[in-house]
Write an enzyme that holds these catalytic residues in place. Structure first.
Site, mmCIF file in Angstrom:
data_model
loop_
_atom_site.group_PDB
_atom_site.id
_atom_site.type_symbol
_atom_site.label_atom_id
_atom_site.label_comp_id
_atom_site.label_asym_id
_atom_site.label_seq_id
_atom_site.Cartn_x
_atom_site.Cartn_y
_atom_site.Cartn_z
ATOM 1 N N ASP A 58 0.823 -1.205 0.000
ATOM 2 C CA ASP A 58 0.000 0.000 0.000
ATOM 3 C C ASP A 58 0.862 1.262 0.000
ATOM 4 O OD1 ASP A 58 -2.317 -1.528 0.102
ATOM 5 O OD2 ASP A 58 -2.396 -1.493 2.296
ATOM 6 N N LYS A 59 0.288 2.325 -0.500
ATOM 7 C CA LYS A 59 0.964 3.626 -0.496
ATOM 8 C C LYS A 59 1.414 4.005 0.904
ATOM 9 C CE LYS A 59 0.068 8.530 -1.460
ATOM 10 N NZ LYS A 59 -0.897 9.510 -2.024
#
Length: 260
Positions: A58-59
């Site tokens: 994930d970012k």
């Protein structure tokens, strides 16, 4: 976060050969495919470098990202993720205490409204059986669901936080984040469950990866990305004064069987 690709590549390099590139991604940068964000794959392409992501994190998550530089390596490595033979380990800091030294979260996931990942059962049906969290099959909601298992080991704790090493056996989207939050131990700064903005980052880190790599001698990729200082600082207070010793304990818990 504003980086030129060359600067990011040099700063974050973990390992590289003719077939792959492994980076220690900072939190706040997307790997690929995020709407409205410039991602690492696009940044590389803009500078003439073609990369094929082997997996995604994930970012908001920092840590190991493995990319292939050629399609043959990409196919060999992604098959291991698809077959769940890739060995993965993460580090996380929870906004809670009271977790056992070792535990298993065996809770199926589903996708709810607005594409949000959730446990595929009512929250009140989750029960702790020894050091395993599970739901009875009769309580699993109708519809598509995905069996999901996360193993963890507690490395250290303060009065308010716990540092964990985790292994996502099934590797679903948002699995560690949702599993921990739904058993009452959310990750510090996780925007899925804390909208306060009180923390500058989410304290989840992709720490270790081990995969077969036929083109190497020996034929294995054994990678580790050491978290930077911002991972250990919960607000302005570090959760440990000796990260190296803590990581050494985590390695001991995962070697030689690599099972937490």
């Amino acid at each position: 976060m504003d980086f030129e690709w060359a600067q990011l590549r040099e700063r974050c390099l973990v390992a590289e050969d003719a077939a792959v590139l492994a980076l220690n991604k900072p939190a706040g940068i997307s790997v690929t495919g995020e709407r409205h964000d410039t991602d690492m794959v696009e940044m590389a392409a803009a500078q003439g470098e073609t990369l094929y992501p082997v997996h995604r994190i994930d970012k908001v998550t920092s840590g190991l990202v493995l990319m292939a530089k050629e399609l043959a390596a990409h196919g060999e490595l992604t098959r291991q993720f698809n077959k769940r033979t890739a060995e993965k380990a993460y580090l996380a800091i929870t906004a809670s205490t009271g977790l056992p030294e070792r535990g298993v979260i065996d809770l199926p996931l589903s996708v709810g409204r607005k594409n949000r990942v959730r446990i595929a059962a009512p929250r009140e049906s989750i029960r702790r059986d020894g050091d395993t969290w599970r739901v009875d099959e009769a309580d699993v909601l109708a519809g598509k669901n995905y069996p999901s298992v996360t193993e963890f080991a507690a490395l250290a704790a303060t009065d308010e936080h716990t540092v964990l090493a985790l292994r996502p056996i099934s590797g679903r989207r948002h699995q560690i984040r949702v599993h921990l939050a739904w058993i009452g131990h959310p990750i510090v700064g996780d925007p899925l469950f804390d909208r306060s903005g009180a923390y500058p980052r989410t304290h989840l880190h992709s720490w270790r990866l081990r995969l077969d790599a036929s083109w190497r001698t020996p034929p294995v990729l054994d990678l580790e990305a050491v978290p930077e200082a911002d991972f250990w600082a919960v607000g302005a207070i570090p959760v440990t004064t000796d990260p190296a010793a803590l990581l050494g304990r985590a390695v001991a818990l995962t070697t030689p069987t690599r099972n937490l």
